[in-house]
Design a protein around this motif. Structure first.
Motif, PDB file in Angstrom:
ATOM      1  N   SER A  50      25.565 -93.453  33.314  1.00 22.86           N
ATOM      2  CA  SER A  50      25.824 -93.596  31.880  1.00 22.86           C
ATOM      3  C   SER A  50      26.505 -92.334  31.372  1.00 22.86           C
ATOM      4  CB  SER A  50      24.511 -93.815  31.126  1.00 22.86           C
ATOM      5  OG  SER A  50      23.890 -95.018  31.526  1.00 22.86           O
ATOM      6  N   PRO A  51      27.595 -92.462  30.626  1.00 25.71           N
ATOM      7  CA  PRO A  51      28.329 -91.275  30.173  1.00 25.71           C
ATOM      8  C   PRO A  51      27.427 -90.286  29.432  1.00 25.71           C
ATOM      9  CG  PRO A  51      29.599 -93.260  29.741  1.00 25.71           C
ATOM     10  CD  PRO A  51      28.256 -93.716  30.200  1.00 25.71           C
ATOM     11  N   GLY A  52      27.431 -89.064  29.893  1.00 28.15           N
ATOM     12  CA  GLY A  52      26.665 -88.005  29.249  1.00 28.15           C
ATOM     13  C   GLY A  52      25.187 -87.985  29.582  1.00 28.15           C
ATOM     14  N   ALA A  53      24.706 -88.956  30.374  1.00 26.01           N
ATOM     15  CA  ALA A  53      23.269 -89.051  30.631  1.00 26.01           C
ATOM     16  C   ALA A  53      22.746 -87.852  31.412  1.00 26.01           C
ATOM     17  CB  ALA A  53      22.952 -90.346  31.374  1.00 26.01           C
ATOM     18  N   ALA A  54      23.478 -87.423  32.419  1.00 28.01           N
ATOM     19  CA  ALA A  54      23.016 -86.300  33.235  1.00 28.01           C
ATOM     20  C   ALA A  54      22.966 -85.019  32.409  1.00 28.01           C
ATOM     21  CB  ALA A  54      23.930 -86.128  34.450  1.00 28.01           C
ATOM     22  N   ALA A  73      19.975 -85.249  30.039  1.00 26.17           N
ATOM     23  CA  ALA A  73      18.691 -85.139  30.730  1.00 26.17           C
ATOM     24  C   ALA A  73      18.425 -83.704  31.159  1.00 26.17           C
ATOM     25  CB  ALA A  73      18.673 -86.067  31.940  1.00 26.17           C
ATOM     26  N   TRP A  74      19.460 -83.023  31.637  1.00 30.19           N
ATOM     27  CA  TRP A  74      19.269 -81.637  32.083  1.00 30.19           C
ATOM     28  C   TRP A  74      19.002 -80.708  30.903  1.00 30.19           C
ATOM     29  CZ3 TRP A  74      23.335 -78.186  35.028  1.00 30.19           C
ATOM     30  CH2 TRP A  74      22.659 -77.090  35.601  1.00 30.19           C
ATOM     31  N   LEU A  75      19.750 -80.890  29.825  1.00 29.58           N
ATOM     32  CA  LEU A  75      19.521 -80.059  28.638  1.00 29.58           C
ATOM     33  C   LEU A  75      18.110 -80.275  28.082  1.00 29.58           C
ATOM     34  CD1 LEU A  75      22.979 -80.419  26.881  1.00 29.58           C
ATOM     35  CD2 LEU A  75      21.991 -78.303  27.751  1.00 29.58           C
ATOM     36  N   ASP A  76      17.665 -81.525  28.096  1.00 29.25           N
ATOM     37  CA  ASP A  76      16.312 -81.794  27.609  1.00 29.25           C
ATOM     38  C   ASP A  76      15.270 -81.147  28.524  1.00 29.25           C
ATOM     39  OD1 ASP A  76      14.649 -83.288  25.607  1.00 29.25           O
ATOM     40  OD2 ASP A  76      13.877 -84.225  27.439  1.00 29.25           O
ATOM     41  N   THR A  87      12.431 -78.485  27.256  1.00 26.41           N
ATOM     42  CA  THR A  87      11.020 -78.861  27.225  1.00 26.41           C
ATOM     43  C   THR A  87      10.224 -78.390  28.435  1.00 26.41           C
ATOM     44  OG1 THR A  87      11.473 -80.996  28.302  1.00 26.41           O
ATOM     45  CG2 THR A  87      11.588 -80.917  25.899  1.00 26.41           C
ATOM     46  N   SER A  88      10.875 -77.822  29.451  1.00 24.98           N
ATOM     47  CA  SER A  88      10.185 -77.490  30.692  1.00 24.98           C
ATOM     48  C   SER A  88       9.062 -76.487  30.470  1.00 24.98           C
ATOM     49  CB  SER A  88      11.175 -76.916  31.704  1.00 24.98           C
ATOM     50  OG  SER A  88      10.499 -76.494  32.880  1.00 24.98           O
ATOM     51  N   ALA A  89       7.962 -76.719  31.170  1.00 26.79           N
ATOM     52  CA  ALA A  89       6.853 -75.759  31.163  1.00 26.79           C
ATOM     53  C   ALA A  89       7.128 -74.585  32.089  1.00 26.79           C
ATOM     54  CB  ALA A  89       5.556 -76.460  31.575  1.00 26.79           C
ATOM     55  N   VAL A  90       8.186 -74.681  32.884  1.00 19.53           N
ATOM     56  CA  VAL A  90       8.571 -73.602  33.809  1.00 19.53           C
ATOM     57  C   VAL A  90      10.038 -73.248  33.553  1.00 19.53           C
ATOM     58  CG1 VAL A  90       6.849 -73.964  35.591  1.00 19.53           C
ATOM     59  CG2 VAL A  90       8.868 -75.403  35.578  1.00 19.53           C
ATOM     60  N   PRO A  91      10.324 -72.639  32.399  1.00 21.20           N
ATOM     61  CA  PRO A  91      11.725 -72.399  32.019  1.00 21.20           C
ATOM     62  C   PRO A  91      12.488 -71.533  33.000  1.00 21.20           C
ATOM     63  CG  PRO A  91      10.218 -71.177  30.600  1.00 21.20           C
ATOM     64  CD  PRO A  91       9.386 -72.137  31.385  1.00 21.20           C
ATOM     65  N   LEU A  92      11.813 -70.588  33.671  1.00 23.64           N
ATOM     66  CA  LEU A  92      12.527 -69.732  34.609  1.00 23.64           C
ATOM     67  C   LEU A  92      13.132 -70.550  35.744  1.00 23.64           C
ATOM     68  CD1 LEU A  92      13.445 -67.018  35.692  1.00 23.64           C
ATOM     69  CD2 LEU A  92      11.140 -66.659  36.610  1.00 23.64           C
ATOM     70  N   ALA A  93      12.429 -71.582  36.199  1.00 24.90           N
ATOM     71  CA  ALA A  93      12.968 -72.432  37.259  1.00 24.90           C
ATOM     72  C   ALA A  93      14.248 -73.117  36.798  1.00 24.90           C
ATOM     73  CB  ALA A  93      11.929 -73.474  37.676  1.00 24.90           C
ATOM     74  N   GLU A  94      14.268 -73.571  35.558  1.00 27.28           N
ATOM     75  CA  GLU A  94      15.476 -74.219  35.041  1.00 27.28           C
ATOM     76  C   GLU A  94      16.581 -73.203  34.777  1.00 27.28           C
ATOM     77  OE1 GLU A  94      15.816 -77.321  35.162  1.00 27.28           O
ATOM     78  OE2 GLU A  94      13.720 -77.781  35.588  1.00 27.28           O
ATOM     79  N   LYS A  95      16.204 -71.988  34.405  1.00 27.47           N
ATOM     80  CA  LYS A  95      17.212 -70.942  34.187  1.00 27.47           C
ATOM     81  C   LYS A  95      17.890 -70.595  35.517  1.00 27.47           C
ATOM     82  CE  LYS A  95      18.526 -67.431  31.177  1.00 27.47           C
ATOM     83  NZ  LYS A  95      18.422 -67.206  29.727  1.00 27.47           N
TER      84      LYS A  95
END
Length: 267
Positions: free
Chosen positions: A61-65, A68-71, A75-83
């Motif tokens: 779906s256009p823009g879905a990825a 989802a990644w930005l969300d 919201t992640s409880a482990v922001p360093l992992a996403e950083k």
């Protein structure tokens, strides 16, 4: 030596550098821990599994990825992992414009999230087999007798040791080592009929080298420890690290055999 006393403002700054801006709830959780225990908690979070894809998620779906990644970052409880996932996405830069398959790009992001805090050599080995990277740097056209140098060059110049630390001969020989490494139907495929099994010499090591050997050689170089340490410091802390900053982080990289979590803890 007097131990530095850290304030709530210091911990808020730590959370901004290791995430995407702390919520009040995160501040309420981390500030009472004190600085060192806050760092411990952030590093411990790197071992946690990523959150599942949202219900009804379709990468096509256009823009879905992107959404989802930005969300997940928000919201992640482990922001360093996403950083760190974001860091590796910039470090091993690819684009769906050439890859032309959002599923492969989403799978690559998952690789960065899963392996991004482990040993750097393991991450590079996985990226070397990643179908999105293979498409991006023309791995399917890298064959015995007509090696394509794109991945070998980027591996050395941008991914591991940096300019000035290899020769054109090293690039050509490394490209030969990666011949036959390709992707079929969205998965890695080694095609022995396209692999050059002759002797090669890469950064002083000679033998019937393959792609795994090249990854081992480049990620084991002291130049790699300095190159990755400098980029991590610039991303997480300050954009122009001193030689002493880089050397100290590189020493951790070398001592821990390339443990990114340990280098990040040091930073």
């Amino acid at each position: 030596m007097t131990r530095k006393q850290y304030s709530a403002r210091d911990i808020a700054h730590l959370l901004r550098r290791t995430g995407f801006g702390p919520s009040q709830a995160e501040l309420d959780t981390y500030v009472p821990l004190g600085f060192e225990r806050a760092v411990d908690r952030l590093i411990a979070g790197l071992a946690e599994k990523p959150t599942a894809d949202p219900a009804g998620f379709s990468v096509f779906s256009p823009g879905a990825a992107n959404a989802a990644w930005l969300d997940r970052m928000r919201t992640s409880a482990v922001p360093l992992a996403e950083k760190l996932t974001l860091f590796w996405h910039g470090h091993f830069a690819t684009s769906v414009r050439k890859v032309e398959d959002p599923k492969l790009m989403w799978r690559q992001v998952s690789t960065f999230r899963t392996l991004g805090a482990g040993r750097f050599s393991d991450l590079v080995a996985s990226v070397s087999r990643d179908p999105a990277m293979i498409r991006w740097l023309d791995g399917n056209s890298n064959r015995k007798g007509a090696p394509n140098e794109n991945y070998a060059r980027e591996l050395m110049e941008l991914f591991t040791i940096g300019r000035g630390n290899y020769t054109e001969t090293d690039v050509r020989e490394a490209a030969r080592a990666f011949t036959g490494w390709g992707a079929e139907n969205g998965v890695f495929a080694f095609r022995p009929e396209f692999h050059d099994s002759g002797s090669k010499k890469v950064l002083g090591e000679t033998g019937n080298l393959d792609g795994d050997d090249v990854v081992r050689i480049v990620t084991g170089r002291p130049e790699c420890a300095r190159f990755i340490s400098r980029k991590l410091i610039a991303f997480l802390s300050h954009p122009e690290p001193s030689s002493a900053d880089i050397a100290a982080a590189a020493a951790v990289f070398t001592r821990t055999k390339g443990s990114i979590a340990d280098v990040v803890r040091h930073i």
